[in-house]
Design a protein around this motif. Structure first.
Motif, mmCIF file in Angstrom:
data_model
loop_
_atom_site.group_PDB
_atom_site.id
_atom_site.type_symbol
_atom_site.label_atom_id
_atom_site.label_comp_id
_atom_site.label_asym_id
_atom_site.label_seq_id
_atom_site.Cartn_x
_atom_site.Cartn_y
_atom_site.Cartn_z
ATOM 1 N N SER A 31 -27.247 -21.153 32.635
ATOM 2 C CA SER A 31 -26.233 -21.350 33.661
ATOM 3 C C SER A 31 -25.539 -20.025 33.968
ATOM 4 O O SER A 31 -24.314 -19.900 33.901
ATOM 5 N N GLY A 273 -27.109 -24.594 40.272
ATOM 6 C CA GLY A 273 -25.808 -23.954 40.279
ATOM 7 C C GLY A 273 -25.527 -23.296 41.613
ATOM 8 O O GLY A 273 -26.447 -23.061 42.418
ATOM 9 N N GLY A 282 -22.153 -25.132 37.808
ATOM 10 C CA GLY A 282 -23.520 -25.458 37.465
ATOM 11 C C GLY A 282 -23.612 -26.805 36.772
ATOM 12 O O GLY A 282 -22.662 -27.263 36.113
#
Length: 327
Positions: A31, A273, A282
């Motif tokens: 992420s 994301g 995200g």
């Protein structure tokens, strides 16, 4: 049903044993936060990067593992970065908390070929305890053990060390985490003294000649636990699309398996994301593939973040492999 119950209890015990005084790694690092894996990423990029994660495993099962964490890293000089992270992890009646302080230094190996080498070191403070206030009597156990008089907490100080090699759009990170042995109770035979685990993370950021605003990033993450020789691998893929302002969205997927069971995945799922005006969001969802899959809806993870105080370094060694580091 009895077989499923026994299998569930085994997984709870195995996970508690394996995660003790370790931050569980799922897909937080994908992420847009490689600092989750290695302190060597501290200070790479042009911003103070802040990321907060919330992760719930095995949704639908009572007292399933639940984790929250926050990360921040930034550059304090042209070639030096520092970072800090903290987490809290709940698994049934066990509780873990930890804080990590990280330092990284970045070097230029060859300017023309864009080869860089980074070294990182982290100091970790972790605690592990049993949440006895939630213990209840049952029909089979009408009275609690009178010897249980406190929370059975234990703390540990430890270190991580690693290096990061970058060559143009290629990166390779290697980490040794918790490389010091933990103090143990000699009367408890099941308590692990070795928390050492190794992590290898590598990938490549690909761009097309016709569209420089699009990136493709295949990557692999390998984790090996020294105590019981367990190991697992993540195979990942991400797609990024940037706009003229440098904001972007990304889509991806991750496939995790035990290394002796390639065709029997532990987790498989999509993730996505988006960034807008320095704000990041995200989401990841991991399907569970084992005997518990019929009793839970998988693992959910949400990440929010901010990229603040943009400032370019005079050293190319702090450049990242993706445009996402410079917004």
């Amino acid at each position: 049903m009895k077989k499923i119950t026994l299998y569930f209890l085994f997984l709870i015990f195995a996970q508690g044993y394996g995660q003790e005084l370790n931050l569980p790694v799922f897909t937080q690092y994908l992420s847009e936060n490689n600092f989750v894996i290695s302190p060597t990423y501290a200070g790479i990029g042009d911003n103070l990067k802040i990321r907060a994660n919330g992760l719930t495993q095995w949704v639908g099962i009572k007292n399933a593992p639940d984790n929250q964490s926050i990360y921040a890293d930034f550059r304090i000089a042209n070639t030096t970065g520092i970072g800090i992270s903290a987490y809290t992890d709940k698994n049934g009646n066990t509780r873990q908390k930890g804080v990590k302080f990280s330092f990284a230094h970045h070097l230029i190996l060859d300017y023309k070929s864009k080869q860089y080498l980074s070294f990182g070191l982290s100091y970790n403070i972790n605690s592990f305890r049993i949440d006895i206030e939630n213990f209840n009597t049952t029909y089979d156990i009408p009275i609690l053990d009178p010897s249980i008089t406190d929370d059975r907490s234990v703390s540990n100080n430890n270190f991580d060390a690693g290096f990061l090699y970058r060559w143009k759009a290629f990166y390779l990170s290697f980490n040794a985490n918790n490389f010091m042995k933990k103090d143990t109770d000699p009367y408890v035979g099941l308590e692990p003294s070795r928390l050492l685990n190794y992590q290898l993370y590598s990938g490549l950021v690909l761009k097309t000649k016709n569209n420089k605003d699009v990136e493709y990033e295949p990557s692999v993450f390998f984790q090996f636990f020294d105590s019981d020789k367990r190991s697992s691998t993540d195979l990942n893929f991400k797609y990024r699309k940037f706009n003229r302002k440098g904001d972007y969205y990304w889509l991806g997927a991750s496939y995790r398996f035990l290394n002796d069971q390639f065709f029997q995945p532990l987790n498989l799922g999509p993730m996505a994301g988006i960034t807008f005006n320095k704000f990041y969001f995200g989401y990841a969802y991991q399907f569970t593939f084992n005997d518990l899959s019929g009793y839970n809806t998988g693992t959910h993870m949400i990440t929010i973040g901010l990229d603040l105080f943009q400032g370019a370094s005079n050293c190319a060694c702090t450049k990242g492999t993706s445009k996402s580091y410079y917004r």
